[in-house]
Each structure stands twice: as structure tokens, then as C-alpha cells.
Motif scaffolding. Sequence first.
Motif, PDB file in Angstrom:
ATOM      1  N   ALA A  44     -63.615  41.993  26.251  1.00 61.02           N
ATOM      2  CA  ALA A  44     -64.108  41.805  24.889  1.00 61.02           C
ATOM      3  C   ALA A  44     -64.446  43.403  24.662  1.00 61.02           C
ATOM      4  CB  ALA A  44     -65.051  41.669  24.971  1.00 61.02           C
ATOM      5  N   LEU A  45     -63.285  43.199  23.452  1.00 62.24           N
ATOM      6  CA  LEU A  45     -62.717  44.507  22.520  1.00 62.24           C
ATOM      7  C   LEU A  45     -63.242  44.444  21.223  1.00 62.24           C
ATOM      8  CD1 LEU A  45     -61.337  47.112  23.222  1.00 62.24           C
ATOM      9  CD2 LEU A  45     -59.354  46.076  22.222  1.00 62.24           C
ATOM     10  N   LEU A  46     -64.148  45.729  20.420  1.00 53.65           N
ATOM     11  CA  LEU A  46     -64.512  45.960  19.734  1.00 53.65           C
ATOM     12  C   LEU A  46     -63.276  46.924  18.232  1.00 53.65           C
ATOM     13  CD1 LEU A  46     -68.018  46.135  19.392  1.00 53.65           C
ATOM     14  CD2 LEU A  46     -66.527  43.978  18.537  1.00 53.65           C
ATOM     15  N   VAL A  47     -62.356  46.787  17.619  1.00 48.65           N
ATOM     16  CA  VAL A  47     -61.291  47.544  16.895  1.00 48.65           C
ATOM     17  C   VAL A  47     -61.352  47.178  15.726  1.00 48.65           C
ATOM     18  CG1 VAL A  47     -59.143  47.572  16.824  1.00 48.65           C
ATOM     19  CG2 VAL A  47     -59.599  46.319  18.888  1.00 48.65           C
ATOM     20  N   ASP A  48     -62.135  48.294  15.199  1.00 46.40           N
ATOM     21  CA  ASP A  48     -60.955  48.776  13.827  1.00 46.40           C
ATOM     22  C   ASP A  48     -60.166  48.248  13.477  1.00 46.40           C
ATOM     23  OD1 ASP A  48     -60.152  51.162  11.274  1.00 46.40           O
ATOM     24  OD2 ASP A  48     -62.568  51.010  11.855  1.00 46.40           O
ATOM     25  N   ALA A  49     -60.817  47.499  12.584  1.00 47.18           N
ATOM     26  CA  ALA A  49     -59.357  46.543  11.817  1.00 47.18           C
ATOM     27  C   ALA A  49     -58.360  47.338  10.339  1.00 47.18           C
ATOM     28  CB  ALA A  49     -60.252  46.376  10.463  1.00 47.18           C
ATOM     29  N   SER A  50     -58.463  48.305  10.314  1.00 53.70           N
ATOM     30  CA  SER A  50     -57.594  49.414  10.147  1.00 53.70           C
ATOM     31  C   SER A  50     -56.417  49.685  10.964  1.00 53.70           C
ATOM     32  CB  SER A  50     -58.074  50.285   9.520  1.00 53.70           C
ATOM     33  OG  SER A  50     -59.249  51.334   9.622  1.00 53.70           O
ATOM     34  N   SER A  51     -56.951  49.729  11.902  1.00 51.10           N
ATOM     35  CA  SER A  51     -56.256  50.405  13.543  1.00 51.10           C
ATOM     36  C   SER A  51     -54.948  49.764  13.573  1.00 51.10           C
ATOM     37  CB  SER A  51     -57.075  51.491  14.471  1.00 51.10           C
ATOM     38  OG  SER A  51     -57.060  50.054  14.774  1.00 51.10           O
ATOM     39  N   LEU A  52     -55.086  48.304  13.234  1.00 53.40           N
ATOM     40  CA  LEU A  52     -54.150  47.405  13.772  1.00 53.40           C
ATOM     41  C   LEU A  52     -52.950  47.576  12.929  1.00 53.40           C
ATOM     42  CD1 LEU A  52     -56.872  44.387  14.660  1.00 53.40           C
ATOM     43  CD2 LEU A  52     -55.510  46.408  16.020  1.00 53.40           C
ATOM     44  N   HIS A  53     -52.041  47.545  13.354  1.00 55.70           N
ATOM     45  CA  HIS A  53     -50.424  47.252  12.736  1.00 55.70           C
ATOM     46  C   HIS A  53     -49.397  46.031  13.601  1.00 55.70           C
ATOM     47  CE1 HIS A  53     -51.232  51.494  11.147  1.00 55.70           C
ATOM     48  NE2 HIS A  53     -51.854  52.313  12.147  1.00 55.70           N
ATOM     49  N   THR A  54     -49.159  46.099  14.247  1.00 57.88           N
ATOM     50  CA  THR A  54     -48.552  45.473  15.544  1.00 57.88           C
ATOM     51  C   THR A  54     -49.630  44.431  16.276  1.00 57.88           C
ATOM     52  OG1 THR A  54     -46.629  46.119  14.556  1.00 57.88           O
ATOM     53  CG2 THR A  54     -46.526  44.428  16.243  1.00 57.88           C
ATOM     54  N   ALA A  55     -50.302  43.569  15.685  1.00 53.99           N
ATOM     55  CA  ALA A  55     -51.117  42.724  16.865  1.00 53.99           C
ATOM     56  C   ALA A  55     -50.435  42.552  18.458  1.00 53.99           C
ATOM     57  CB  ALA A  55     -51.830  41.493  15.866  1.00 53.99           C
ATOM     58  N   MET A  67     -61.470  39.715  20.998  1.00 53.07           N
ATOM     59  CA  MET A  67     -60.988  41.104  20.640  1.00 53.07           C
ATOM     60  C   MET A  67     -62.095  40.040  19.114  1.00 53.07           C
ATOM     61  SD  MET A  67     -57.283  43.254  19.515  1.00 53.07           S
ATOM     62  CE  MET A  67     -57.202  41.813  17.888  1.00 53.07           C
ATOM     63  N   LEU A  68     -62.779  41.483  18.551  1.00 52.24           N
ATOM     64  CA  LEU A  68     -63.092  41.047  17.135  1.00 52.24           C
ATOM     65  C   LEU A  68     -62.616  42.344  16.470  1.00 52.24           C
ATOM     66  CD1 LEU A  68     -65.616  39.673  15.983  1.00 52.24           C
ATOM     67  CD2 LEU A  68     -67.127  41.397  16.490  1.00 52.24           C
ATOM     68  N   ARG A  69     -62.417  42.072  15.156  1.00 56.20           N
ATOM     69  CA  ARG A  69     -61.976  43.144  14.161  1.00 56.20           C
ATOM     70  C   ARG A  69     -63.624  43.507  13.686  1.00 56.20           C
ATOM     71  NH1 ARG A  69     -57.508  41.408  10.899  1.00 56.20           N
ATOM     72  NH2 ARG A  69     -58.640  39.823  11.579  1.00 56.20           N
ATOM     73  N   LEU A  70     -63.649  44.882  13.725  1.00 58.04           N
ATOM     74  CA  LEU A  70     -64.399  45.321  12.337  1.00 58.04           C
ATOM     75  C   LEU A  70     -63.839  45.749  11.259  1.00 58.04           C
ATOM     76  CD1 LEU A  70     -67.168  47.210  14.538  1.00 58.04           C
ATOM     77  CD2 LEU A  70     -67.356  44.879  14.165  1.00 58.04           C
ATOM     78  N   ASP A  76     -65.445  36.672   9.214  1.00 59.97           N
ATOM     79  CA  ASP A  76     -64.441  35.686   9.414  1.00 59.97           C
ATOM     80  C   ASP A  76     -65.092  35.381  11.398  1.00 59.97           C
ATOM     81  OD1 ASP A  76     -62.828  33.153   9.489  1.00 59.97           O
ATOM     82  OD2 ASP A  76     -61.388  34.782   8.999  1.00 59.97           O
ATOM     83  N   ALA A  77     -63.861  34.385  11.528  1.00 62.90           N
ATOM     84  CA  ALA A  77     -63.936  33.974  13.158  1.00 62.90           C
ATOM     85  C   ALA A  77     -63.753  35.277  13.880  1.00 62.90           C
ATOM     86  CB  ALA A  77     -63.029  33.003  13.878  1.00 62.90           C
ATOM     87  N   ASP A  78     -62.301  35.540  13.731  1.00 67.87           N
ATOM     88  CA  ASP A  78     -62.308  37.331  14.131  1.00 67.87           C
ATOM     89  C   ASP A  78     -62.947  37.892  13.701  1.00 67.87           C
ATOM     90  OD1 ASP A  78     -60.568  37.523  12.555  1.00 67.87           O
ATOM     91  OD2 ASP A  78     -59.362  37.482  13.820  1.00 67.87           O
ATOM     92  N   VAL A  79     -63.254  38.458  12.954  1.00 73.23           N
ATOM     93  CA  VAL A  79     -63.233  39.471  12.151  1.00 73.23           C
ATOM     94  C   VAL A  79     -65.149  39.795  11.443  1.00 73.23           C
ATOM     95  CG1 VAL A  79     -63.261  41.191   9.470  1.00 73.23           C
ATOM     96  CG2 VAL A  79     -61.145  39.127  11.019  1.00 73.23           C
ATOM     97  N   LEU A  80     -65.984  41.273  11.845  1.00 71.08           N
ATOM     98  CA  LEU A  80     -67.136  41.415  11.661  1.00 71.08           C
ATOM     99  C   LEU A  80     -67.729  41.978  10.811  1.00 71.08           C
ATOM    100  CD1 LEU A  80     -70.159  39.720  12.829  1.00 71.08           C
ATOM    101  CD2 LEU A  80     -70.459  41.784  14.667  1.00 71.08           C
ATOM    102  N   SER A  81     -68.028  41.793   9.838  1.00 68.42           N
ATOM    103  CA  SER A  81     -68.785  42.640   8.804  1.00 68.42           C
ATOM    104  C   SER A  81     -69.022  43.944   9.049  1.00 68.42           C
ATOM    105  CB  SER A  81     -69.282  41.793   6.936  1.00 68.42           C
ATOM    106  OG  SER A  81     -69.064  43.344   5.831  1.00 68.42           O
ATOM    107  N   ARG A  82     -69.388  45.102   8.500  1.00 67.33           N
ATOM    108  CA  ARG A  82     -69.911  46.232   8.797  1.00 67.33           C
ATOM    109  C   ARG A  82     -70.805  46.671   7.597  1.00 67.33           C
ATOM    110  NH1 ARG A  82     -64.495  49.161  10.461  1.00 67.33           N
ATOM    111  NH2 ARG A  82     -65.035  49.971  12.022  1.00 67.33           N
ATOM    112  N   PRO A  83     -72.220  47.460   7.619  1.00 65.29           N
ATOM    113  CA  PRO A  83     -72.857  47.068   9.187  1.00 65.29           C
ATOM    114  C   PRO A  83     -72.610  46.267   9.827  1.00 65.29           C
ATOM    115  CG  PRO A  83     -74.092  47.508   7.759  1.00 65.29           C
ATOM    116  CD  PRO A  83     -73.473  46.834   7.128  1.00 65.29           C
ATOM    117  N   LEU A  84     -72.190  47.258  11.620  1.00 63.95           N
ATOM    118  CA  LEU A  84     -72.962  46.313  12.423  1.00 63.95           C
ATOM    119  C   LEU A  84     -73.842  45.301  12.689  1.00 63.95           C
ATOM    120  CD1 LEU A  84     -70.868  45.199  14.972  1.00 63.95           C
ATOM    121  CD2 LEU A  84     -72.183  46.995  15.923  1.00 63.95           C
ATOM    122  N   SER A  85     -74.697  44.496  13.090  1.00 63.77           N
ATOM    123  CA  SER A  85     -74.854  43.793  12.831  1.00 63.77           C
ATOM    124  C   SER A  85     -75.663  43.210  14.591  1.00 63.77           C
ATOM    125  CB  SER A  85     -75.385  42.180  12.015  1.00 63.77           C
ATOM    126  OG  SER A  85     -75.896  41.462  12.437  1.00 63.77           O
TER     127      SER A  85
END
Length: 246
Positions: A44-55, A67-70, A76-85
Motif C-alpha cells: 500500500a502507498l500513501l501519496v500526496d494528491a498534488s504530486s499525481l499528474h498521470t496515474a 494507493m491512498l491519496r492525501l 473519498d474512497a481513495d482520498v483521505l483528508s488532512r490532517p491525517l487521522s
Amino acid sequence: MRTLKLGTHALAPTEAELVRMLLRLYGHNGKCKWAYAETSPYDALLVDASSLHTANVFQERMPAKHMLRLARGLDDADVLSRPLSAHKLRSWLDEVEESLSASAPVTPHAPELALAPAATPEPTPEPPREPPSLPPESAPRYRLERWPHQMILRKDPARIRMATLLSRRALNARDLVALTGFDPQRCLVFMQVLQASSLLTPAPPEPAAHTAGGMRPPMLGKESASRTKTGLTQGLISGLRKRLGL
């Protein structure tokens, strides 16, 4: 117990350290044990959402089964809100465990074949990161709502001292650095761990003084106050003279 690998990409150093501490805090709670991994491949991988350009390109360079975006302000299902819980991250890891267990293939017995060793993908170097910056002096301050679990403190005198300070008064990370002299990253990560574990409560706003009309009266300077006092005295003397016929 099976060990699964969790990696991060393009996260701030304090956020990556927060993930490490949360994994240690989780311990063996669950069917699998999660360990922080520096290099791919990951389960599994936690990724900063702003760093994703081409999936697709990203998945080829940083292979991960899940993969989970922050992001900030999104859930959302594959997006987690900051601050990390801590609770939400643990729930997502539980879902990954179930998905990996359900998709695990059963390997049949087969004759061994001479195969060439699989090429190990080279880890993608991340850009250099700037050292963590402290929040401004006006940043929100928090107070410790209840004493942290020993898994968080880990008998560390520095963490115990910071927890003691936060139990006495509301502080932010800048205040902790000023009071303790500790490294800014240590103070920032400790505050983030407490916040992710729902152990901090925001400080109440300072009460503002109001008049009956709801506005603060303007402050008079020394000269204005003196002139006002002199005017009242002269008015009293003038009134007495008129009454006495002087």
C-alpha cells in the motif's frame, strides 16, 4: 503473522514520520502487521494528491497494489483528508488487508523451472525537501485533553515533557520549541500524533470586553483625560459663581 509494507511518496518529512509512528502505535492490532517501507514494491502507498499528474505513469514507476491519496478538505474512497487521522488510516489499512487476503492466489505444486531472476525496479528518487517550518505565533493552540497512551510516549523523556506542558496550558508547535529547545520536527510530529489520535482540544477564544452597545470604548490618552478633567472643574466653578451672584 504476515507483514505488509506501507510506503509514502511526496509527503512532508513530518507527515512521513507521523505515518511511521502511527504504524508502531498500531502494533499487532489486526490480521497482519504493517511496516514502513523506504523502497518499492509496496502493498500500500500513501501519496500526496498534488504530486499525481498521470496515474498510469505513476503506477509504473511506484508499483503498489493499493494507493491512498492525501489531500486537504477531501474525503473519498481513495482520498483521505488532512490532517491525517489515526482512526481513518487504520480503517483503510484494514480494508487493504481484507482485499489482499481475498485476492491471494493459491499456488499449486508445479515442477521447478529455471527462470531468470526478475528485475527489481529501481526506486524513484524523491526531490529534496525543505526543513520543516514552524507555524506562526498566531497559529491555533491546543491543550491535552487526556494523557497519551504509553505506546505514544514510549517512555521518552522528551515526549513526556511535551505532554506535561500541553496538559497545563494550550500551546502550538512554536511554543513547544521555545519552551523545550527541542528540534522543530520532533515538536511538529508529536503534535501531529496527538492530533491524529484525537487527544488535543483547541483553546477557547479569548473573551473580548464589550460595552452595552457591543463595542469596546476607545481608550483616552493622558492629554485627553487631563483636558476632560479640567473642563469639568471649570464648569463646576462657573456654576457656583452664578448661584452666588459673583
